[in-house]
Design a protein around this motif. Structure first.
Motif, PDB file in Angstrom:
ATOM      1  N   LEU A  95       0.764   3.837  -3.063  1.00 30.51           N
ATOM      2  CA  LEU A  95       0.200   5.163  -2.798  1.00 30.51           C
ATOM      3  C   LEU A  95       1.200   6.246  -3.179  1.00 30.51           C
ATOM      4  O   LEU A  95       0.824   7.282  -3.749  1.00 30.51           O
ATOM      5  CB  LEU A  95      -0.179   5.296  -1.325  1.00 30.51           C
ATOM      6  N   GLN A 118       1.137   6.688  -6.866  1.00 31.59           N
ATOM      7  CA  GLN A 118      -0.055   7.430  -7.258  1.00 31.59           C
ATOM      8  C   GLN A 118       0.114   8.922  -6.980  1.00 31.59           C
ATOM      9  O   GLN A 118      -0.268   9.770  -7.812  1.00 31.59           O
ATOM     10  CB  GLN A 118      -1.276   6.895  -6.523  1.00 31.59           C
ATOM     11  N   LYS A 124       0.797  -1.224   0.000  1.00 31.85           N
ATOM     12  CA  LYS A 124       0.000   0.000   0.000  1.00 31.85           C
ATOM     13  C   LYS A 124       0.833   1.279   0.000  1.00 31.85           C
ATOM     14  O   LYS A 124       0.490   2.241  -0.699  1.00 31.85           O
ATOM     15  CB  LYS A 124      -0.942  -0.001   1.204  1.00 31.85           C
ATOM     16  N   LEU A 136      -7.081   3.392  -2.604  1.00 30.18           N
ATOM     17  CA  LEU A 136      -6.579   2.109  -3.080  1.00 30.18           C
ATOM     18  C   LEU A 136      -7.497   0.970  -2.659  1.00 30.18           C
ATOM     19  O   LEU A 136      -8.355   1.128  -1.792  1.00 30.18           O
ATOM     20  CB  LEU A 136      -5.170   1.828  -2.522  1.00 30.18           C
ATOM     21  N   THR A 172      -1.549  -4.369  -3.062  1.00 29.34           N
ATOM     22  CA  THR A 172      -2.511  -3.421  -3.628  1.00 29.34           C
ATOM     23  C   THR A 172      -3.124  -4.001  -4.899  1.00 29.34           C
ATOM     24  O   THR A 172      -2.455  -4.149  -5.917  1.00 29.34           O
ATOM     25  CB  THR A 172      -1.842  -2.073  -3.928  1.00 29.34           C
ATOM     26  N   ALA A 177      -5.584   0.624  -7.963  1.00 28.96           N
ATOM     27  CA  ALA A 177      -5.243   2.027  -7.697  1.00 28.96           C
ATOM     28  C   ALA A 177      -5.701   2.831  -8.907  1.00 28.96           C
ATOM     29  O   ALA A 177      -5.933   2.255  -9.983  1.00 28.96           O
ATOM     30  CB  ALA A 177      -3.735   2.184  -7.477  1.00 28.96           C
TER      31      ALA A 177
END
Length: 217
Positions: free
Chosen positions: A14, A17, A10, A134, A185, A188
């Protein structure tokens, strides 16, 4: 051009992203595959998913093999990165000074900028962003209070509340920065589609439980 270090968890996803949101050109996803499951720096669970993450994000996948021995794995990472035509590195470090400083040393040695947007951010804020942006599941539990019943559970508001309760009793880091748990993940905003799998199995041992996903696609 930036390369992103990720095991598919994660925090690193993240961070990727957030880099994309800020307009960074993320061309490579770099996965270090340690032979040692107790690597100081890198996760080892469900790493086959990282190649799919790169494909979903239309990025080039780069895998660096490492024995996973302390400090030697850093040399392996540096050797792999210096082959890439990049100007920066994205990392998902939150509070581990060991990880942050060593990635920073490699970036400095290779004259790379480092983008670590989660560094020393409030863990609750990070978890809220994960739940909101996510789709991540728990794939490893390795701390008191985290039983194998949590394997496969999605990080959402309910799970965050549960982690807070466990943290108040067992003093775990709610974002798992101390290795208390690991995540994968599945989706996303930058993925073209979620990650799927055909089969799964659970490996349960004293102090550690792991969800292994097979037939990823």
């Amino acid at each position: 051009m930036y390369a992103a270090l990720t095991s598919g968890g994660k925090d690193s996803v993240l961070s990727i992203q957030m880099a994309i949101d800020e307009g960074f050109d993320v061309g490579y996803i770099v996965c270090v595959r340690p032979e040692n499951p107790d690597s100081y720096m890198f996760h080892s669970s469900n790493l086959d998913a990282v190649r799919l993450i790169a494909k979903r994000g239309r990025m080039e996948y780069v895998e660096i093999r490492s024995h996973g021995r302390k400090e030697e794995e850093l040399a392996d990472l540096k050797s792999g990165l210096e082959q890439l035509p990049i100007t920066g590195l994205i990392a998902g470090a939150i509070a581990s000074r060991y990880q942050y400083e060593r990635v920073g040393e490699i970036a400095s040695a290779l004259s790379l900028e480092i983008f670590a947007p989660l560094w020393q951010r409030d863990p609750e804020w990070i978890m809220e962003q994960v739940a909101k942006r996510l789709d991540a599941i728990i794939v490893v539990c390795a701390a008191d209070g985290l039983g194998d019943d949590l394997l496969g559970v999605h990080i959402d508001d309910t799970m965050i509340a549960r982690l807070k309760r466990i943290s108040s009793k067992n003093r775990i880091h709610i974002a798992g920065e101390g290795g208390e748990y690991e995540t994968l993940t599945l989706n996303a905003p930058f993925y073209s589609e979620p990650i799927h799998w055909k089969e799964e199995e659970r490996h349960i041992s004293p102090g550690r439980s792991e969800l292994i996903l097979d037939g990823l696609w």
